[in-house]
Structures are given as structure tokens and as C-alpha cells.
Design an enzyme around this catalytic site. Structure first.
Site, PDB file in Angstrom:
ATOM      1  CG  HIS A 148      -0.260   0.267   2.522  1.00 31.29           C
ATOM      2  ND1 HIS A 148       0.382  -0.727   3.215  1.00 31.29           N
ATOM      3  CD2 HIS A 148      -0.101   1.397   3.263  1.00 31.29           C
ATOM      4  CE1 HIS A 148       0.893  -0.219   4.333  1.00 31.29           C
ATOM      5  NE2 HIS A 148       0.620   1.074   4.387  1.00 31.29           N
TER       6      HIS A 148
HETATM    7  C1  UD1 Z   1      -2.231   5.777   5.779  1.00 29.50           C
HETATM    8  C2  UD1 Z   1      -0.918   6.364   6.290  1.00 29.50           C
HETATM    9  C3  UD1 Z   1       0.189   5.339   6.122  1.00 29.50           C
HETATM   10  C4  UD1 Z   1      -0.170   4.032   6.770  1.00 29.50           C
HETATM   11  C5  UD1 Z   1      -1.521   3.558   6.284  1.00 29.50           C
HETATM   12  C6  UD1 Z   1      -1.921   2.353   7.100  1.00 29.50           C
HETATM   13  C7  UD1 Z   1      -0.718   8.795   5.961  1.00 29.50           C
HETATM   14  C8  UD1 Z   1      -0.067   9.860   5.182  1.00 29.50           C
HETATM   15  N1  UD1 Z   1      -0.547   7.545   5.523  1.00 29.50           N
HETATM   16  O1  UD1 Z   1      -2.075   5.549   4.400  1.00 29.50           O
HETATM   17  O2  UD1 Z   1       1.369   5.827   6.730  1.00 29.50           O
HETATM   18  O3  UD1 Z   1       0.807   3.076   6.436  1.00 29.50           O
HETATM   19  O4  UD1 Z   1      -2.505   4.589   6.484  1.00 29.50           O
HETATM   20  O5  UD1 Z   1      -2.853   1.567   6.456  1.00 29.50           O
HETATM   21  O6  UD1 Z   1      -1.358   9.068   6.949  1.00 29.50           O
HETATM   22  N2  UD1 Z   1      -9.440   4.353   1.877  1.00 29.50           N
HETATM   23  C9  UD1 Z   1     -10.609   3.633   1.871  1.00 29.50           C
HETATM   24  N3  UD1 Z   1     -11.157   3.279   3.061  1.00 29.50           N
HETATM   25  C10 UD1 Z   1     -10.610   3.617   4.254  1.00 29.50           C
HETATM   26  C11 UD1 Z   1      -9.427   4.355   4.250  1.00 29.50           C
HETATM   27  C12 UD1 Z   1      -8.844   4.716   3.060  1.00 29.50           C
HETATM   28  O7  UD1 Z   1     -11.148   3.302   0.803  1.00 29.50           O
HETATM   29  O8  UD1 Z   1     -11.167   3.251   5.317  1.00 29.50           O
HETATM   30  C13 UD1 Z   1      -8.808   4.701   0.579  1.00 29.50           C
HETATM   31  C14 UD1 Z   1      -9.224   6.053   0.029  1.00 29.50           C
HETATM   32  O9  UD1 Z   1      -9.317   5.945  -1.358  1.00 29.50           O
HETATM   33  C15 UD1 Z   1      -8.044   6.932   0.377  1.00 29.50           C
HETATM   34  C16 UD1 Z   1      -6.875   5.972   0.316  1.00 29.50           C
HETATM   35  O10 UD1 Z   1      -7.401   4.734   0.763  1.00 29.50           O
HETATM   36  O11 UD1 Z   1      -7.883   8.011  -0.498  1.00 29.50           O
HETATM   37  C17 UD1 Z   1      -5.708   6.384   1.193  1.00 29.50           C
HETATM   38  O12 UD1 Z   1      -6.106   6.575   2.558  1.00 29.50           O
HETATM   39  P1  UD1 Z   1      -5.247   7.519   3.532  1.00 29.50           P
HETATM   40  O13 UD1 Z   1      -5.743   7.383   4.912  1.00 29.50           O
HETATM   41  O14 UD1 Z   1      -5.163   8.893   2.962  1.00 29.50           O
HETATM   42  O15 UD1 Z   1      -3.811   6.937   3.416  1.00 29.50           O
HETATM   43  P2  UD1 Z   1      -3.303   5.433   3.448  1.00 29.50           P
HETATM   44  O16 UD1 Z   1      -2.743   5.115   2.110  1.00 29.50           O
HETATM   45  O17 UD1 Z   1      -4.360   4.559   4.023  1.00 29.50           O
HETATM   46  N1  UDP Z   2      -3.194  -5.716   9.096  1.00 33.58           N
HETATM   47  C1  UDP Z   2      -4.457  -6.311   9.231  1.00 33.58           C
HETATM   48  N2  UDP Z   2      -5.111  -6.741   8.115  1.00 33.58           N
HETATM   49  C2  UDP Z   2      -4.576  -6.638   6.867  1.00 33.58           C
HETATM   50  C3  UDP Z   2      -3.290  -6.031   6.750  1.00 33.58           C
HETATM   51  C4  UDP Z   2      -2.634  -5.561   7.877  1.00 33.58           C
HETATM   52  O1  UDP Z   2      -4.956  -6.466  10.345  1.00 33.58           O
HETATM   53  O2  UDP Z   2      -5.232  -7.060   5.902  1.00 33.58           O
HETATM   54  C5  UDP Z   2      -2.523  -5.210  10.311  1.00 33.58           C
HETATM   55  C6  UDP Z   2      -1.110  -5.682  10.530  1.00 33.58           C
HETATM   56  O3  UDP Z   2      -1.091  -6.929  11.193  1.00 33.58           O
HETATM   57  C7  UDP Z   2      -0.535  -4.561  11.377  1.00 33.58           C
HETATM   58  C8  UDP Z   2      -1.234  -3.328  10.844  1.00 33.58           C
HETATM   59  O4  UDP Z   2      -2.407  -3.804  10.176  1.00 33.58           O
HETATM   60  O5  UDP Z   2      -0.886  -4.747  12.747  1.00 33.58           O
HETATM   61  C9  UDP Z   2      -0.312  -2.613   9.889  1.00 33.58           C
HETATM   62  O6  UDP Z   2      -1.019  -1.678   9.175  1.00 33.58           O
HETATM   63  P1  UDP Z   2      -0.555  -1.143   7.740  1.00 33.58           P
HETATM   64  O7  UDP Z   2       0.281  -2.131   7.051  1.00 33.58           O
HETATM   65  O8  UDP Z   2      -1.817  -0.701   7.063  1.00 33.58           O
HETATM   66  O9  UDP Z   2       0.239   0.180   8.127  1.00 33.58           O
HETATM   67  P2  UDP Z   2       1.793   0.494   8.388  1.00 33.58           P
HETATM   68  O10 UDP Z   2       2.254  -0.387   9.473  1.00 33.58           O
HETATM   69  O11 UDP Z   2       2.498   0.294   7.084  1.00 33.58           O
HETATM   70  O12 UDP Z   2       1.787   1.938   8.749  1.00 33.58           O
END
Ligand code: UD1
Ligand code: UDP
Length: 375
Positions: free
Chosen positions: A207
């Protein structure tokens, strides 16, 4: 109880929930008055609600519902929404987690209002300012009053950036506390059965913007994952961010490749526990595979968690090198260089953090505004 100082936790995204649960539990055990503010940065049930249920987190006292947007729009909504809530609740301390936009916004709001803050997972650095998270980490650490570090390398990064050592506490890793707590419920069989998996398999999560936002990068990554899928079935619980771009690049259900919705915390880690290999660009998953002893190939040029390489099962790979690295990892199994988990990754980070916060709340270093409330 109303006279007791209030601790607010600001949580927004999936990894925040996992890191906060042990701290919330630790503070509850000490009788500290606390509440969770959910910013709504993540809002799908599988990105949010399932974590509250699986981790036993209490209901948030407020949900800002900021949702998705560009960095500026999302951060702006976070800033205005959080400012109102902090003014309404007048916390003695606001605790923030990790490196997401909700973390950055909460720190900025509190710094401007003169409300003290604590950062859990302070001092991690990838030294790659192209990562939005790296910007969030630097600003958050510069403005925090209490900094909780998960690994010794964080201490030197903070010292190099001029953070006073007295503010910094090496406490271990609360994400690993959550994993320890979940361990008895991590049974791969039910989730394998539900997904129709038999035999050896790999799990992949992807992601990071650098991997999934650019069509060319996404194509290279998908080709690399297909190279793994030729060797072992790959299950991909796909984050919503990459879904469309990766599908356009060919990451679709096919022989050897299974794309599913994001999994809940217990289901995901159960699947990982039974996997022969994990391919990821997640921060947290690098740590969890180290603790579970599952080989992990991280498709990134750097990591802010080098301890998972020196003390764990993690290796950094380029997309081009992924298929060969997977073949080697599948043949060799998990190799932990030191044979030991990183220091203090022992399941007791939450209580350590709680003790420091409790002592701090009782001490004489509250801000004038919070002091008024603490009495
Ligand atoms: C965010 C964090 C990232 C973290 C990740 C964990 C920032 C800058 N990034 O990235 O560090 O690793 O969360 O998962 O804060 N979306 C959905 N449903 C949701 C949430 C998001 O569809 O519940 C989609 C939307 O299209 C959105 C995109 O995901 O635009 C990105 O979501 P966003 O929270 O902006 O950043 P992440 O890529 O999730
Ligand atoms: N995780 C989860 N389901 C998934 C993928 C990840 O529960 O399908 C959990 C994972 O075990 C960890 C957390 O989500 O505890 C990590 O989140 P993510 O990878 O989205 O964010 P990051 O750590 O890169 O910020």
C-alpha cells in the site's frame, strides 16, 4: 473522577489502533482517566471497526469523520476538527501514535494550544523525505513532550535532531504487545479454510504510495509478485489505496494469486502465522513477522525499522530481485541473525508507557493550563 487529569489518545488509521490498545489497557490498569478520539482517517469497517473489536479498544468519545483527501485537505480537516475537540475536553496530555496524518495534525494542534503531548513510536527514520510518513515523524518528534521509542536506533536519531534525552524513554514495542496478547487466538486453520488454502502459501500486503500510486512502479511490483506466485500461492489482503492501480497493473485473481479484502487483525495475523513467506511494504508487518519468525521480504529501498533486519526475519528487496529472494527464502525458511527478538519486545511496552505517563501526570511538569485542571 472529573477532577482527574484527562489523557486523550488520537487515533486515525489501522496501525494506530494496534499500537494504542496496550497503552490504553496499561493506563486503565492504573486508573487514569482517558478517552479515544477517532479522526475517521480510516473508516471502512475492515480498516477500523474490526480493530476495535479484535483489540478490545473502548468506543471513541468522538469520531471526526475526516475521511480521505489530498494531504492538505485531509490534514486541514484534521486540524480544525481536532482543535475544537481539544478545546472542548481540555486534556492534560494527548497521546499520538506512529506516523500517519492524524498523528501530525494532533501534534500541531496541541503545540499551538500549549497542550502537552506524548509520541508512541518516536525516533524511527527512513531518511527518505519522499515518504509522507517521514515528514510526519520528524515534525511529531520535534514537537512532542514525551517520546516513547521502540528500538535503540531511535534514541540516536532523536539525539542527533536535538531532542533532550530526558524527554525520551526506550519502552519496547506496543505493536508487539498486541501481538503477544493475540497469540493464543492466532489459529491459521479457520482463515485458511475460509480462503480455500491448502499447503504452503505466501501473504502479500502492498500500500505504500511509492509502490502503488505510479502506474509504472505498480506494473513492476505486480510482475514481481507474479514471479512469486509461480513458486507458491500468494494471498493478497489488499489495502483500499492500491486496489484500482494494482488491478490495472494485473493484480487480479488468477492461478496462484488470490486477492481478498483487507482482513481483520486476528484473521490477518493468523494467516501470517501459517505462511511460508510474507511480502510487504508495511511498517508494522515487518515487525510482526520478526516476532512470529516468518520470513519477510520488504519491497522498499529503505526501512525505518532496521532492527527487523538486524534482529529479525526481514530483508529489503527491489521488485526485480523479489522472485529470486522469494525462492531463497522459501528454501531457507526464517533466518534471524541474532536469534533474539529486539530488546524490550517482550509484551510489556504498554504498561511501561503507562507508568511513565502516570508518573508524569503526578509530577510537576504539567503545563499551566493542565495544572489548573489536574487539581
Ligand atoms: C495511511 C498512512 C500510512 C499508513 C496507512 C496504514 C498517511 C499519510 N498515511 O495511508 O502511513 O501506512 O494509512 O494503512 O497518513 N481508503 C478507503 N477506506 C478507508 C481508508 C482509506 O477506501 O477506510 C482509501 C481512500 O481511497 C483513500 C486511500 O485509501 O484516499 C488512502 O487513505 P489515507 O488514509 O489517505 O492513506 P493510506 O494510504 O491509508
Ligand atoms: N493488518 C491487518 N489486516 C490486513 C493487513 C494488515 O490487520 O489485511 C494489520 C497488521 O497486522 C498490522 C497493521 O495492520 O498490525 C499494519 O497496518 P498497515 O500495514 O496498514 O500500516 P503500516 O504499518 O504500514 O503503517
Amino acid at each position: 473522577m472529573r477532577d482527574h487529569p484527562l489523557v486523550l489518545h488520537v487515533l486515525g488509521a489501522r496501525p494506530n489502533f494496534v499500537k494504542a490498545a496496550p497503552v490504553v489497557k496499561g493506563l486503565a490498569a492504573l486508573g487514569v482517566r482517558q478517552g479515544i478520539i477517532h479522526t475517521g482517517q480510516h473508516y471502512d469497517a475492515l480498516m477500523s471497526d474490526v480493530f476495535f473489536a479484535d483489540l478490545g479498544l473502548p468506543e471513541p468519545i468522538a469520531n471526526l469523520g475526516v475521511g480521505s483527501g489530498t494531504h492538505a485537505r485531509q490534514t486541514a480537516a484534521l486540524l480544525t476538527g481536532l482543535e475544537d475537540l481539544v478545546l472542548e475536553h481540555r486534556p492534560a496530555l494527548v497521546v499520538v501514535y506512529g506516523d500517519v496524518n492524524s498523528t501530525l495534525a494532533a501534534i500541531l494542534v496541541c503545540a499551538k494550544l500549549g497542550v502537552p503531548t506524548a509520541h508512541v513510536e518516536a525516533g524511527l527514520r527512513s531518511f527518505d523525505r519522499g515518504m509522507p510518513e517521514e515528514v510526519n515523524r520528524i515534525v511529531t518528534d520535534a514537537l512532542s513532550d514525551l517520546l516513547f521509542a521502540t528500538s535503540p536506533d531511535a534514541l540516536s536519531h532523536l539525539a542527533n535532531e536535538g531532542v533532550a534525552p530526558a524527554k525520551v524513554h526506550l519502552v519496547g514495542n506496543p505493536m508487539i504487545d498486541s501481538l503477544f496478547a493475540a497469540l493464543p487466538s492466532l489459529d491459521p486453520a479457520p482463515v485458511q479454510e475460509r480462503l480455500g488454502i491448502t499447503g504452503r502459501y505466501a501473504v502479500a500486503t502492498l500500500h505504500r504510495p511509492a509502490n502503488v500510486d505510479d502506474p509504472q512502479a505498480a506494473r513492476e511490483l505486480v510482475d514481481a509478485v507474479l514471479g512469486v506466485a509461480e513458486q507458491v500461492p500468494v494471498i493478497v489482503p489488499l489495502h483500499p489505496r492500491g486496489r484500482q492501480r494494482l488491478a490495472e497493473a494485473g493484480l487480479v485473481d488468477r492461478d496462484g494469486l488470490r486477492i481478498v479484502d483487507p482482513l481483520g487483525y486476528v484473521d490477518f495475523l493468523s494467516l501470517v502465522r501459517g505462511a511460508a513467506l510474507v511480502v510487504t511494504d508495511s511498517g508494522g508487518v515487518q515487525e510482526e513477522t520478526t516476532m512470529l519468525g516468518v520470513p519477510c521480504l520488504t519491497v522498499r529501498p529503505n526501512t525505518e525499522r532496521p532492527i527487523t533486519v538486524t534482529h529479525g526475519t526481514n530483508r529489503l528487496v527491489t521488485p526485480a530481485a523479489l522472485p529470486a529472494a522469494a525462492s531463497k527464502a522459501l528454501a531457507d525458511g526464517a533466518a534471524t541473525p541474532s536469534g533474539e527478538l529486539p530488546p524490550l519486545w517482550d509484551g510489556a511496552a504498554g504498561p511501561r508507557i503507562a507508568r511513565v505517563i502516570d508518573a508524569w501526570l503526578r509530577g510537576d511538569n504539567l503545563s499551566p493550563a493542565a495544572k489548573g485542571q489536574a487539581r
